[in-house]
Scaffold this motif. Structure first.
Motif, PDB file in Angstrom:
ATOM      1  N   UNK A   1       0.928  -1.164  -0.022  1.00  0.00           N
ATOM      2  CA  UNK A   1      -0.127  -0.152  -0.079  1.00  0.00           C
ATOM      3  C   UNK A   1       0.845   1.363  -0.031  1.00  0.00           C
ATOM      4  N   UNK A   2       1.894   1.296   0.769  1.00  0.00           N
ATOM      5  CA  UNK A   2       2.927   2.338   0.981  1.00  0.00           C
ATOM      6  C   UNK A   2       3.351   2.703  -0.452  1.00  0.00           C
ATOM      7  N   UNK A   3       3.883   2.128  -1.145  1.00  0.00           N
ATOM      8  CA  UNK A   3       4.199   2.424  -2.603  1.00  0.00           C
ATOM      9  C   UNK A   3       3.285   3.026  -3.574  1.00  0.00           C
ATOM     10  N   UNK A   4       1.903   2.448  -3.607  1.00  0.00           N
ATOM     11  CA  UNK A   4       0.906   3.100  -4.265  1.00  0.00           C
ATOM     12  C   UNK A   4       0.549   4.373  -3.651  1.00  0.00           C
ATOM     13  N   UNK A   5       0.637   4.729  -2.351  1.00  0.00           N
ATOM     14  CA  UNK A   5       0.276   5.749  -1.621  1.00  0.00           C
ATOM     15  C   UNK A   5       1.130   6.812  -2.254  1.00  0.00           C
ATOM     16  N   UNK A   6       2.608   6.476  -2.168  1.00  0.00           N
ATOM     17  CA  UNK A   6       3.567   7.560  -2.488  1.00  0.00           C
ATOM     18  C   UNK A   6       3.487   7.905  -4.081  1.00  0.00           C
TER      19      UNK A   6
ATOM     20  N   UNK B   1      -5.002  17.814  -5.142  1.00  0.00           N
ATOM     21  CA  UNK B   1      -5.230  17.191  -3.682  1.00  0.00           C
ATOM     22  C   UNK B   1      -6.347  16.211  -3.594  1.00  0.00           C
ATOM     23  N   UNK B   2      -7.430  16.804  -4.194  1.00  0.00           N
ATOM     24  CA  UNK B   2      -8.718  15.806  -4.011  1.00  0.00           C
ATOM     25  C   UNK B   2      -8.651  14.695  -4.736  1.00  0.00           C
ATOM     26  N   UNK B   3      -7.940  14.616  -6.026  1.00  0.00           N
ATOM     27  CA  UNK B   3      -7.933  13.472  -6.674  1.00  0.00           C
ATOM     28  C   UNK B   3      -6.845  12.225  -6.107  1.00  0.00           C
ATOM     29  N   UNK B   4      -5.920  12.829  -5.509  1.00  0.00           N
ATOM     30  CA  UNK B   4      -4.721  11.982  -4.811  1.00  0.00           C
ATOM     31  C   UNK B   4      -5.216  11.523  -3.653  1.00  0.00           C
ATOM     32  N   UNK B   5      -6.119  12.249  -2.743  1.00  0.00           N
ATOM     33  CA  UNK B   5      -6.821  11.808  -1.528  1.00  0.00           C
ATOM     34  C   UNK B   5      -7.792  10.699  -1.801  1.00  0.00           C
ATOM     35  N   UNK B   6      -8.483  11.002  -2.892  1.00  0.00           N
ATOM     36  CA  UNK B   6      -9.756  10.103  -3.209  1.00  0.00           C
ATOM     37  C   UNK B   6      -9.224   8.740  -3.558  1.00  0.00           C
ATOM     38  N   UNK B   7      -8.075   8.721  -4.472  1.00  0.00           N
ATOM     39  CA  UNK B   7      -7.456   7.505  -4.858  1.00  0.00           C
ATOM     40  C   UNK B   7      -6.873   6.726  -3.766  1.00  0.00           C
ATOM     41  N   UNK B   8      -6.251   7.410  -2.860  1.00  0.00           N
ATOM     42  CA  UNK B   8      -5.693   6.875  -1.575  1.00  0.00           C
ATOM     43  C   UNK B   8      -6.697   6.150  -0.724  1.00  0.00           C
ATOM     44  N   UNK B   9      -7.734   7.003  -0.660  1.00  0.00           N
ATOM     45  CA  UNK B   9      -8.863   6.342   0.281  1.00  0.00           C
ATOM     46  C   UNK B   9      -9.351   5.270  -0.223  1.00  0.00           C
ATOM     47  N   UNK B  10      -9.485   5.209  -1.622  1.00  0.00           N
ATOM     48  CA  UNK B  10     -10.140   4.131  -2.299  1.00  0.00           C
ATOM     49  C   UNK B  10      -9.131   2.737  -2.269  1.00  0.00           C
ATOM     50  N   UNK B  11      -7.668   3.027  -2.116  1.00  0.00           N
ATOM     51  CA  UNK B  11      -6.734   1.876  -1.935  1.00  0.00           C
ATOM     52  C   UNK B  11      -6.996   1.266  -0.425  1.00  0.00           C
ATOM     53  N   UNK B  12      -7.215   2.156   0.551  1.00  0.00           N
ATOM     54  CA  UNK B  12      -7.368   1.657   1.836  1.00  0.00           C
ATOM     55  C   UNK B  12      -8.605   0.709   1.979  1.00  0.00           C
ATOM     56  N   UNK B  13      -9.731   1.443   1.259  1.00  0.00           N
ATOM     57  CA  UNK B  13     -11.003   0.603   1.259  1.00  0.00           C
ATOM     58  C   UNK B  13     -11.076  -0.611   0.613  1.00  0.00           C
TER      59      UNK B  13
END
Length: 858
Positions: free
Chosen positions: A170-175, A189-201
């Motif tokens: 997960x960390x590499x994908x977030x970076x 900021x919105x696009x990156x944040x939304x994509x990272x939250x989807x990764x967690x979900x």
């Protein structure tokens, strides 16, 4: 002269393919060296600019600057090595020592982790922030040491968070997504944040984490009788509830059942990466690596009423009264400003807090737990709407508990509480009270002759702002928020942090000065009025208004009398972790200690920074380059001599398309086909230069030049009258290394049909006069270049200038002017006999008066 010319031609050596290739390769190395030097100067300028603390940047910027600086420094040293045939190995060794120190600064600190994925509060104290985050550390302190009532529960540690990140990479994908963020672009900021939250979900949760959380729930929260209480999942990020508030930036979930613990946990952890949370951390200089999320799992308090306690005024450093605010139902409606709270103010006394003021608000709605455990907005019974949500005894008990916490933690506290249906008080959070901004100012009288559109409300942060009204209803309005806009909204929200870096002022119809958004307004220094009641109704979108948050008035249009009171609001990065990291790295990159080429320490032994190394390499590259050029002129067919009415012994090397004829030893201007060099030649052969009357040479200037020349040891005199100069040309490219008198310059340019590639770079140094006259000369040259539209930098007796991304038709006249400037500077040293001559010489050049008539005398 004919004899000498024929003798010179007879001594020229025949060129071979190998020698021509080696010659051209060395010039390529020289060009790479110059390119990297220019890039390093830009990097260092950008670092110094960011160190002022006025602009936003993150750890990605810090690492990028360090990485780029290391690359270009190595490239310069490698290019010098190739150019010189390996004559300077000690420079490479000095650079590697510096880079190792820089890499040491870049290495991530090892984070000490607890091994447990969950921890009970009885084992947690406030010194365990790295393991459980600020909120959990304080909750553990409440439960284990402070002796105040707190809900039962446990903490899911930061080790669990890092275990989740390592699972499925997960960390590499977030970076990857964080690196794509543009700090000043809310949409990125919105696009990156939304994509990272989807990764967690979407991520699977490690089995051992699932087991640990469910086991802790059964042990610390479930009833022996089999009852399964709902829980609150509250964020507890590292750094939260410390010197930074993070007010309202992360997620709290209320009324979570045991079957939803893991899904809820991942949602809270993912809230590290909402666009508002990313924005907050960027503006507070907190690196991604320093952010880790722990989660508090607390038995849910079915609150009859809830609210906050401040043990000092959040607005005044001198007001030490205790402030209690409460609403019916759960706490979010108090801290988010949805409902105007009841307020109880207490003075301190030896016998305990003494109630001195009570303000009861009308509270029409509340947030409550429904029968199915879901949160619901419900109407308050009519009989309770104007009744206090706490009685005096309950408020007094809360004030006393808060003062106990202030004494325990050793400083003012911001406390959240809940009162359950059985009238039992619980402290659900205590954190340091951060008091931001100036003292609240005395209200100002209305400005005569100015229309007041709105008055009243409460000041969250005093100040004055001006701009167009922007109504904010949803996140889309925030993403498109303009610079300087006045944010107007129905109620306060910590989501507005997205617009705070841009907002000129904020007005909301409802809200509390003790709420999350008010804390953020104070942190960001945004003039703000809450509880304005009719701002949305009164202020029309697009109309320009002046907001006086000192006196709580809004005026139509611009009121300069008030704006004179406003202070510049900048993003102050100084003191943040990111700024500190850049400062530590900068000490290995930016400082320059090698300033005098004649000093004994001007060598590898004197290099302690990247700047020192590049200064040394840059200096040596000139002599190496001229040496290579001298060798080229000794080979027939490698470099050709230009015969033109200019005071230079000039040789040309054609890399392709720069000359119409390539098999002659001597060529004329008509055979030059290089677009940039043709323009330079046109300037150098300008008739106004060749036909001008002799300049009035000042005898002091003449003696200064001659004395400097005679006092300069032969081994330190690099430039002499009559030395050869060189130009590398192609159809669109020019690198012109010129020695005119005791000056030398490098003019580098690309001039073609691709606008983004076009540029002119110019560097000028040297001179045979004293230091004062050389300084005046560079100031005059700088003035000229600035008038021509160049970006100019002057250091000692050196001038660097650049202009780029212009059409060829705009590049060519500037190159022509550069040609005139090269000739114009020939005897400038002797004429710079007063400070007044600096401006005079620049004015003469710009208007084409190359005789410099009327030169001021000393």
């Amino acid at each position: 002269m004919g004899f000498l010319s024929s003798l010179f031609r007879r001594r020229r050596k025949p060129v071979t393919a190998e020698s021509l290739h080696a010659f051209r390769q060395r010039y390529v190395n020289f060009l790479e060296l110059l390119e990297s030097n220019s890039e390093l100067l830009r990097i260092m300028a950008e670092i110094e600019d960011k160190l002022l603390g006025r602009e936003l940047f993150g750890m990605s910027f810090v690492r990028a600057m360090a990485t780029r600086a290391m690359f270009h420094a190595r490239r310069m040293v490698g290019s010098l090595d190739a150019l010189s045939g390996g004559r300077h190995p000690a420079i490479g060794r000095a650079l590697e020592e510096i880079l190792e120190r820089l890499r040491q600064e870049l290495r991530e600190q090892v984070v000490t982790e607890v091994s447990e994925l969950v921890l009970p509060y009885k084992r947690i104290s406030r010194d365990m922030v790295d393991a459980v985050g600020g909120k959990n550390a304080h909750l553990g302190e409440l439960s284990s040491r402070a002796g105040v009532p707190a809900p039962r529960g446990f903490a899911i540690s930061t080790s669990a968070y890092r275990r989740l990140l390592r699972h499925q990479d997960l960390e590499d994908e977030m970076r990857k997504r964080l690196m794509a963020i543009q700090p000043d672009d809310p949409r990125s900021l919105e696009i990156a944040g939304q994509e990272i939250q989807e990764l967690f979900e979407a991520a699977d949760t490690p089995a051992e984490l699932v087991e640990a959380v469910h086991a802790a729930y059964e042990h610390y929260i479930a009833r022996p009788s089999g009852g399964k209480p709902l829980v609150a999942l509250r964020s507890s990020a590292v750094g939260e509830d410390s010197t930074l508030t993070y007010a309202g930036q992360y997620l709290t979930l209320l009324g979570v059942g045991p079957e939803d613990l893991i899904a809820g946990y991942k949602r809270v952890v993912a809230s590290l990466f909402t666009s508002r949370a990313i924005t907050y951390r960027l503006h507070k200089g907190v690196p991604f690596e320093d952010s880790a999320m722990s989660v508090a799992c607390l038995e849910m308090v079915d609150a009859r009423s809830a609210g906050v306690v401040f043990t000092h005024s959040p607005l005044s450093l001198t007001d030490d009264r205790v402030l209690v605010q409460s609403v019916w139902g759960l706490g979010p409606y108090a801290v988010d400003g949805v409902v105007p709270p009841d307020t109880f103010i207490f003075e301190r006394s030896p016998s305990g807090p003494r109630l001195v003021e009570r303000q009861v608000s009308r509270k029409d709605v509340r947030l409550a737990l429904a029968q199915d455990g879901r949160l619901a907005r419900t109407d308050v019974e009519e009989t309770l709407r104007e009744q206090p949500s706490l009685n005096d005894a309950q408020a007094t008990e809360l004030a006393a508990l808060a003062l106990r916490l202030e004494e325990h933690f050793g400083g003012p506290q911001d406390v959240e509480f809940a009162l359950d249906q059985a009238d039992r008080l619980f402290i659900v959070q205590s954190r340091p009270l951060r008091r931001e901004g100036p003292e609240e100012s005395e209200p100002l009288p209305p400005v005569p002759g100015r229309e007041v559109l709105l008055s009243g409300g409460e000041t969250a942060f005093p100040g004055v702002g001006f701009g167009p009204v922007v109504h904010v209803r949803d996140k889309e309005d925030l993403l498109g928020f303009p610079d300087g806009g006045v944010l107007v909204a129905a109620h306060s929200s910590p989501n507005y942090v997205l617009a705070m870096p841009k907002a000129g002022a904020i007005l909301t119809d409802t809200g509390s000065v003790t709420g999350h958004m008010a804390s953020l307004c104070r942190e960001f220094g945004v003039p703000s009025i809450l509880n304005a009641r009719t701002a949305v109704e009164t202020l029309l979108p697009g109309e320009f208004v002046t907001v006086d948050a000192i006196s709580r008035r809004v005026y139509r249009g611009r009121v300069d009398e008030l704006l004179a009171l406003s202070r510049e609001r900048t993003v102050l990065m100084q003191g943040t972790p990111v700024h500190d990291s850049l400062s530590r790295l900068a000490k290995h990159i930016v400082p320059l200690h090698l300033t005098d080429p004649a000093a004994p320490e001007f060598g590898p032994q004197g290099c302690s920074t990247i700047h020192d190394v590049t200064r040394l390499v840059h200096e040596l590259s000139y002599s190496e380059m001229f040496s290579v050029g001298d060798r080229a002129s000794d080979h027939e067919g490698m470099a050709v001599k230009l015969r033109a009415p200019i005071p230079l012994d000039l040789y040309l090397l054609d890399l392709g398309g720069g000359l119409a004829i390539s098999d002659r030893f001597v060529v004329g201007p008509e055979e030059v086909t290089s677009r940039p060099f043709t323009s330079v030649l046109r300037g150098m052969t300008d008739e106004r230069l060749s036909s001008r009357v002799p300049k009035p040479v000042n005898i002091g200037g003449f003696l200064s030049v001659m004395s400097q020349q005679m006092l300069t040891p032969p081994n330190l005199t690099v430039e002499r009258f009559g030395d050869k100069s060189y130009a590398i040309v192609s159809d669109k490219y020019l690198n012109f290394s010129s020695r005119v008198g005791y000056h030398y310059s490098i003019l580098d340019s690309y001039c073609g049909n691709t606008v983004n590639k076009n540029y002119v770079s110019f560097k000028f140094t040297g001179g045979a006069a004293d230091e004062v006259r050389r300084n005046r000369r560079v100031r005059a040259i700088a003035l000229i270049l600035q008038r021509l539209g160049f970006t100019v930098e002057v250091v000692a007796d050196r001038v660097s200038a650049r202009i780029q991304k212009l059409e060829a038709r705009d590049i060519e006249p500037r190159l022509e002017a550069m040609g005139r400037l090269l000739i114009f500077t020939r005897q400038m040293d002797m004429l710079m006999h007063s400070d007044a001559s600096v401006q005079h010489m620049a004015d003469c050049f710009i208007r084409g008066d190359f005789s410099c008539a009327g030169l001021p005398e000393e």
